[in-house]
Design a protein around this motif. Structure first.
Motif, PDB file in Angstrom:
ATOM      1  N   VAL A 294       0.906  -1.088  -0.018  1.00 16.27           N
ATOM      2  CA  VAL A 294      -0.063   0.093   0.000  1.00 16.27           C
ATOM      3  C   VAL A 294       0.905   1.381  -0.220  1.00 16.27           C
ATOM      4  CG1 VAL A 294      -1.812   1.141   1.379  1.00 16.27           C
ATOM      5  CG2 VAL A 294      -1.852  -1.203   1.144  1.00 16.27           C
ATOM      6  N   ARG A 295       0.618   2.116  -0.877  1.00 17.25           N
ATOM      7  CA  ARG A 295       1.490   3.338  -0.973  1.00 17.25           C
ATOM      8  C   ARG A 295       0.689   4.495  -0.110  1.00 17.25           C
ATOM      9  NH1 ARG A 295       1.709   7.655  -4.328  1.00 17.25           N
ATOM     10  NH2 ARG A 295       3.719   8.575  -4.508  1.00 17.25           N
ATOM     11  N   PRO A 296       1.115   4.814   1.028  1.00 20.77           N
ATOM     12  CA  PRO A 296       0.723   6.045   1.769  1.00 20.77           C
ATOM     13  C   PRO A 296       0.717   7.270   0.958  1.00 20.77           C
ATOM     14  CG  PRO A 296       2.193   4.722   3.120  1.00 20.77           C
ATOM     15  CD  PRO A 296       2.462   4.354   1.560  1.00 20.77           C
ATOM     16  N   GLN A 297      -0.383   8.164   1.398  1.00 17.36           N
ATOM     17  CA  GLN A 297      -0.335   9.620   0.760  1.00 17.36           C
ATOM     18  C   GLN A 297       0.822  10.336   1.115  1.00 17.36           C
ATOM     19  OE1 GLN A 297      -0.463  13.037   0.936  1.00 17.36           O
ATOM     20  NE2 GLN A 297      -1.603  13.074  -1.085  1.00 17.36           N
ATOM     21  N   PRO A 298       1.999  10.796   0.563  1.00 17.10           N
ATOM     22  CA  PRO A 298       3.032  11.340   0.864  1.00 17.10           C
ATOM     23  C   PRO A 298       2.837  12.850   1.652  1.00 17.10           C
ATOM     24  CG  PRO A 298       3.042  11.281  -1.472  1.00 17.10           C
ATOM     25  CD  PRO A 298       1.984  10.567  -0.916  1.00 17.10           C
ATOM     26  N   GLY A 299       2.011  13.447   1.408  1.00 17.21           N
ATOM     27  CA  GLY A 299       1.979  14.802   1.681  1.00 17.21           C
ATOM     28  C   GLY A 299       1.294  14.865   3.097  1.00 17.21           C
ATOM     29  N   VAL A 300       0.283  14.029   3.244  1.00 20.34           N
ATOM     30  CA  VAL A 300      -0.326  13.907   4.544  1.00 20.34           C
ATOM     31  C   VAL A 300       0.655  13.175   5.580  1.00 20.34           C
ATOM     32  CG1 VAL A 300      -2.102  12.746   5.805  1.00 20.34           C
ATOM     33  CG2 VAL A 300      -2.668  13.328   3.824  1.00 20.34           C
ATOM     34  N   ALA A 301       1.564  12.186   5.196  1.00 18.11           N
ATOM     35  CA  ALA A 301       2.531  11.656   5.881  1.00 18.11           C
ATOM     36  C   ALA A 301       3.490  12.636   6.504  1.00 18.11           C
ATOM     37  CB  ALA A 301       3.082  10.438   5.436  1.00 18.11           C
ATOM     38  N   PHE A 302       4.328  13.328   5.238  1.00 14.31           N
ATOM     39  CA  PHE A 302       5.278  14.275   5.756  1.00 14.31           C
ATOM     40  C   PHE A 302       4.657  15.352   6.403  1.00 14.31           C
ATOM     41  CE2 PHE A 302       7.603  12.490   1.796  1.00 14.31           C
ATOM     42  CZ  PHE A 302       8.757  12.266   2.577  1.00 14.31           C
ATOM     43  N   VAL A 416      -2.638   9.799  15.109  1.00  9.88           N
ATOM     44  CA  VAL A 416      -3.041   8.748  14.810  1.00  9.88           C
ATOM     45  C   VAL A 416      -4.089   8.733  13.568  1.00  9.88           C
ATOM     46  CG1 VAL A 416      -4.478   6.632  15.420  1.00  9.88           C
ATOM     47  CG2 VAL A 416      -2.319   7.240  16.852  1.00  9.88           C
ATOM     48  N   PRO A 417      -5.138   9.532  13.623  1.00 10.98           N
ATOM     49  CA  PRO A 417      -6.005   9.809  12.656  1.00 10.98           C
ATOM     50  C   PRO A 417      -5.480  10.304  11.555  1.00 10.98           C
ATOM     51  CG  PRO A 417      -6.897  10.749  14.684  1.00 10.98           C
ATOM     52  CD  PRO A 417      -5.548  10.174  14.838  1.00 10.98           C
ATOM     53  N   LEU A 418      -4.529  11.102  11.482  1.00  2.00           N
ATOM     54  CA  LEU A 418      -3.628  11.533  10.285  1.00  2.00           C
ATOM     55  C   LEU A 418      -3.002  10.440   9.584  1.00  2.00           C
ATOM     56  CD1 LEU A 418      -2.667  15.032  11.241  1.00  2.00           C
ATOM     57  CD2 LEU A 418      -4.634  14.616   9.782  1.00  2.00           C
ATOM     58  N   LEU A 419      -2.292   9.752  10.361  1.00  3.56           N
ATOM     59  CA  LEU A 419      -1.481   8.599   9.782  1.00  3.56           C
ATOM     60  C   LEU A 419      -2.258   7.533   9.222  1.00  3.56           C
ATOM     61  CD1 LEU A 419       1.318   8.451  12.307  1.00  3.56           C
ATOM     62  CD2 LEU A 419       1.380   9.489  10.023  1.00  3.56           C
ATOM     63  N   VAL A 420      -3.507   7.363  10.013  1.00  2.53           N
ATOM     64  CA  VAL A 420      -4.284   6.369   9.291  1.00  2.53           C
ATOM     65  C   VAL A 420      -4.985   6.948   7.960  1.00  2.53           C
ATOM     66  CG1 VAL A 420      -6.857   5.536   9.594  1.00  2.53           C
ATOM     67  CG2 VAL A 420      -5.071   5.390  11.575  1.00  2.53           C
ATOM     68  N   ALA A 421      -5.221   8.220   7.905  1.00  3.70           N
ATOM     69  CA  ALA A 421      -5.692   8.769   6.555  1.00  3.70           C
ATOM     70  C   ALA A 421      -4.782   8.533   5.645  1.00  3.70           C
ATOM     71  CB  ALA A 421      -6.227  10.140   6.789  1.00  3.70           C
ATOM     72  N   ALA A 422      -3.439   8.725   6.023  1.00  2.51           N
ATOM     73  CA  ALA A 422      -2.360   8.461   4.880  1.00  2.51           C
ATOM     74  C   ALA A 422      -2.318   7.128   4.319  1.00  2.51           C
ATOM     75  CB  ALA A 422      -1.118   8.948   5.415  1.00  2.51           C
ATOM     76  N   LEU A 423      -2.433   6.297   5.157  1.00  2.31           N
ATOM     77  CA  LEU A 423      -2.566   4.675   4.705  1.00  2.31           C
ATOM     78  C   LEU A 423      -3.799   4.330   4.243  1.00  2.31           C
ATOM     79  CD1 LEU A 423      -1.084   3.428   8.540  1.00  2.31           C
ATOM     80  CD2 LEU A 423       0.145   3.408   6.216  1.00  2.31           C
ATOM     81  N   VAL A 424      -4.912   4.803   4.567  1.00  2.00           N
ATOM     82  CA  VAL A 424      -5.985   4.454   3.683  1.00  2.00           C
ATOM     83  C   VAL A 424      -6.410   4.992   2.435  1.00  2.00           C
ATOM     84  CG1 VAL A 424      -7.022   3.550   5.880  1.00  2.00           C
ATOM     85  CG2 VAL A 424      -7.772   5.650   4.932  1.00  2.00           C
ATOM     86  N   VAL A 425      -5.694   5.900   2.012  1.00  2.89           N
ATOM     87  CA  VAL A 425      -6.029   7.043   0.826  1.00  2.89           C
ATOM     88  C   VAL A 425      -6.186   6.186  -0.398  1.00  2.89           C
ATOM     89  CG1 VAL A 425      -3.466   7.059  -0.015  1.00  2.89           C
ATOM     90  CG2 VAL A 425      -5.045   9.072  -0.343  1.00  2.89           C
ATOM     91  N   SER A 426      -5.595   4.903  -0.514  1.00  2.00           N
ATOM     92  CA  SER A 426      -5.894   4.178  -1.619  1.00  2.00           C
ATOM     93  C   SER A 426      -7.530   3.576  -1.865  1.00  2.00           C
ATOM     94  CB  SER A 426      -4.966   2.820  -1.938  1.00  2.00           C
ATOM     95  OG  SER A 426      -5.235   2.029  -0.498  1.00  2.00           O
ATOM     96  N   VAL A 427      -8.124   3.475  -0.591  1.00  2.00           N
ATOM     97  CA  VAL A 427      -9.446   3.012  -0.581  1.00  2.00           C
ATOM     98  C   VAL A 427     -10.362   4.208  -0.716  1.00  2.00           C
ATOM     99  CG1 VAL A 427     -11.137   1.993   1.198  1.00  2.00           C
ATOM    100  CG2 VAL A 427      -8.545   1.420   1.257  1.00  2.00           C
ATOM    101  N   ALA A 428     -10.126   5.279   0.081  1.00  6.62           N
ATOM    102  CA  ALA A 428     -11.136   6.541  -0.159  1.00  6.62           C
ATOM    103  C   ALA A 428     -10.427   7.737  -0.426  1.00  6.62           C
ATOM    104  CB  ALA A 428     -11.941   6.404   0.998  1.00  6.62           C
ATOM    105  N   PRO A 429      -9.739   8.078  -1.533  1.00  2.59           N
ATOM    106  CA  PRO A 429      -8.529   9.110  -1.535  1.00  2.59           C
ATOM    107  C   PRO A 429      -9.352  10.585  -1.235  1.00  2.59           C
ATOM    108  CG  PRO A 429      -9.473   8.299  -3.842  1.00  2.59           C
ATOM    109  CD  PRO A 429      -9.978   7.411  -2.591  1.00  2.59           C
ATOM    110  N   LEU A 430     -10.595  10.889  -1.463  1.00  2.00           N
ATOM    111  CA  LEU A 430     -11.254  12.061  -1.532  1.00  2.00           C
ATOM    112  C   LEU A 430     -11.373  12.130   0.054  1.00  2.00           C
ATOM    113  CD1 LEU A 430     -13.577  12.750  -4.462  1.00  2.00           C
ATOM    114  CD2 LEU A 430     -11.094  13.454  -4.036  1.00  2.00           C
ATOM    115  N   LEU A 431     -11.939  11.232   0.671  1.00  2.00           N
ATOM    116  CA  LEU A 431     -12.297  11.227   2.243  1.00  2.00           C
ATOM    117  C   LEU A 431     -11.111  11.415   2.941  1.00  2.00           C
ATOM    118  CD1 LEU A 431     -14.487  11.093   4.204  1.00  2.00           C
ATOM    119  CD2 LEU A 431     -14.280   8.589   4.140  1.00  2.00           C
TER     120      LEU A 431
END
Length: 464
Positions: A294-302, A416-431
């Motif tokens: 799974v490729r996390p969302q880099p902007g949210v992660a950084f 934690v919520p932000l990192l979870v968002a970065a990890l699940v971006v492939s499932v629901a990118p806009l959300l």
């Protein structure tokens, strides 16, 4: 003599913190570390992150922690030049004790490795191990992780001290060393991780042990042998940086910026500490992608991790503050905290934007733009929580067990919520992206409110 000095330093460390926070309460600090690490490991497991990826992140974060400890070299130069007030630790006493600075520094590093191994690192691995073993990990792997974590702490401290030592001798020597390392990684394709203690955990073997431990010993030898604790007048060296800040209109903000610019390392230590966190984030993104696919969302992660690293900037900005000294001036504490936070934001956000620009070499600019939207709110939240809970003494007060637990929970509630968002971006990118930006914005407002409340809170406490 060295053994006696080591015991004195350990006793000094314990007495310092137990006197500030009370023996029984301070002794509970390892329990809080273990609980927070275990909770983080469990929450990450809910996102599908395997224990091996969490272990890699733990090693990287401990290495970052060691790098911060290694900046004792910068603090030592300032202490020996009498700019730290009543700081009189043994490691700063080379001029009054019949001992060489090198012996004091080497013993101090050994003491830190042993002290933090027992007080922080072992509880952290224990917290991780309780969850990992329950998920099917082998106990032997947890023991191997403990060795890697202790070695990573020593590696980080040794690397930081070696870089400070080279800079104290010659800027050209430092730039040459950095250029050689960059050439080896980029030009020759050398994997830098294979020459760190993480190799002990990732690919355990005699060769991995040598590659992981020999550089640590070499860096420690370089740092201790080459470090110069006292340097000449650095005003000319930092004059160009100071000119950037002398035009700042608010005097309290200008004071905080100039205190960093005129201290040892100047603003370079902010750039360095954020750069290490940037490298750790990039490493974690690569490891998570390799382990989970799974490729996390880099902007949210950084944006999240660099924003959390703003606490280090706040520590540098407040390093030379004597909180009660402001009571003699005709200023409100609310104005003092506002100026301190503004200075911290200037240093933190400008550095973060620079590193996001560097990340554009590997990641799409559109994805990194999300980080530009996320990081201001995260940084403002971190500064607000830090100011409200710790005042102008963040490093000292965070060793208070109860305070550390509250601080850790406050940061985890956002991270934690932000990192979870970065990890699940492939499932629901806009959300995921929209939720991350909205959450960071709300957090920024909360941080602004906490900073506004910090001034009256601490002014009343100091007056009492």
């Amino acid at each position: 003599m060295t053994g006696t000095l080591f015991r004195w330093m350990v006793r000094e460390e314990w007495r310092l913190h137990s006197h500030l926070f009370g023996g029984p309460r301070f002794a509970a600090f390892p329990l809080v570390v273990a609980a927070l690490t275990g909770l983080g490991t469990w929450l990450l497991s809910l996102t599908g992150t395997p224990p091996s990826a969490v272990a890699g992140g733990l090693v990287a974060l401990v290495g970052f922690f060691g790098l911060q400890v290694g900046t004792i070299g910068l603090v030592g130069r300032d202490a020996l030049q009498d700019v730290l007030g009543d700081t009189t630790l043994l490691v700063f006493s080379a001029r009054t004790l019949p001992l060489s600075w090198r012996r004091l520094l080497a013993t101090f590093l050994l003491k830190d490795v042993c002290y933090y191994t027992g007080f922080v690192l072992t509880p952290a691995v224990a917290g991780y191990g309780a969850v990992a073993v329950g998920s099917g990990a082998e106990p032997g792997r947890v023991g191997l992780l403990w060795l890697a974590v202790v070695a990573a702490f020593a590696f980080g401290a040794a690397l930081s001290l070696a870089l400070v030592a080279l800079a104290s001798r010659s800027r050209m020597a430092l730039l040459s060393a950095l250029a050689a390392g960059t050439l080896a990684v980029v030009g020759l394709g050398v994997d830098p991780v294979s020459y760190t203690p993480y190799a002990l955990y990732a690919t355990p073997s005699v060769g991995a042990a040598l590659r992981g431990l020999v550089p640590t010993v070499a860096l420690a030898a370089v740092g201790v042998s080459l470090f110069e604790p006292v340097e000449g007048d650095s005003s000319g060296r930092h004059r160009a940086t100071e000119r950037l800040f002398t035009g700042v209109s608010d005097p309290l903000t200008r004071r905080s910026l100039l205190s960093v610019a005129r201290s040892s390392g100047s603003v370079g230590k902010v750039v360095f500490s954020m750069g290490v966190l940037f490298a750790v984030t990039a490493l974690l993104l690569g490891r998570i992608t390799a382990a989970t696919g799974v490729r996390p969302q880099p902007g949210v992660a950084f944006g999240t991790l660099l924003g959390l690293g703003a606490f280090t900037t706040y520590s540098w900005v407040t390093q030379f503050d004597a909180p009660r000294s402001y009571l003699r001036y005709p200023v409100r504490y609310a104005d003092v905290f506002a100026g301190t936070v503004r200075a911290s934001l200037v240093l933190s956000l400008s550095t973060t934007v620079g590193y996001l620009a560097v990340a554009a070499v590997w990641y799409p600019i559109a994805e990194l733009a999300v980080g530009v939207a996320v990081v201001p709110g995260v940084a403002a939240y971190v500064f607000g929580v830090s100011a409200y809970l710790t005042g102008l003494s963040p490093n000292e007060l965070l060793f208070d067990t109860a305070l550390f637990a509250v601080f850790g929970a406050a940061l985890a509630a956002l991270a934690v919520p932000l990192l979870v968002a970065a990890l699940v971006v492939s499932v629901a990118p806009l959300l995921a992206v929209g939720g991350a930006v909205a959450l960071s914005t709300v957090a920024g407002v909360a941080g602004w409110w906490l900073n506004r409340r910090a001034g009256p809170r601490w002014e009343e406490r100091f007056r009492q």
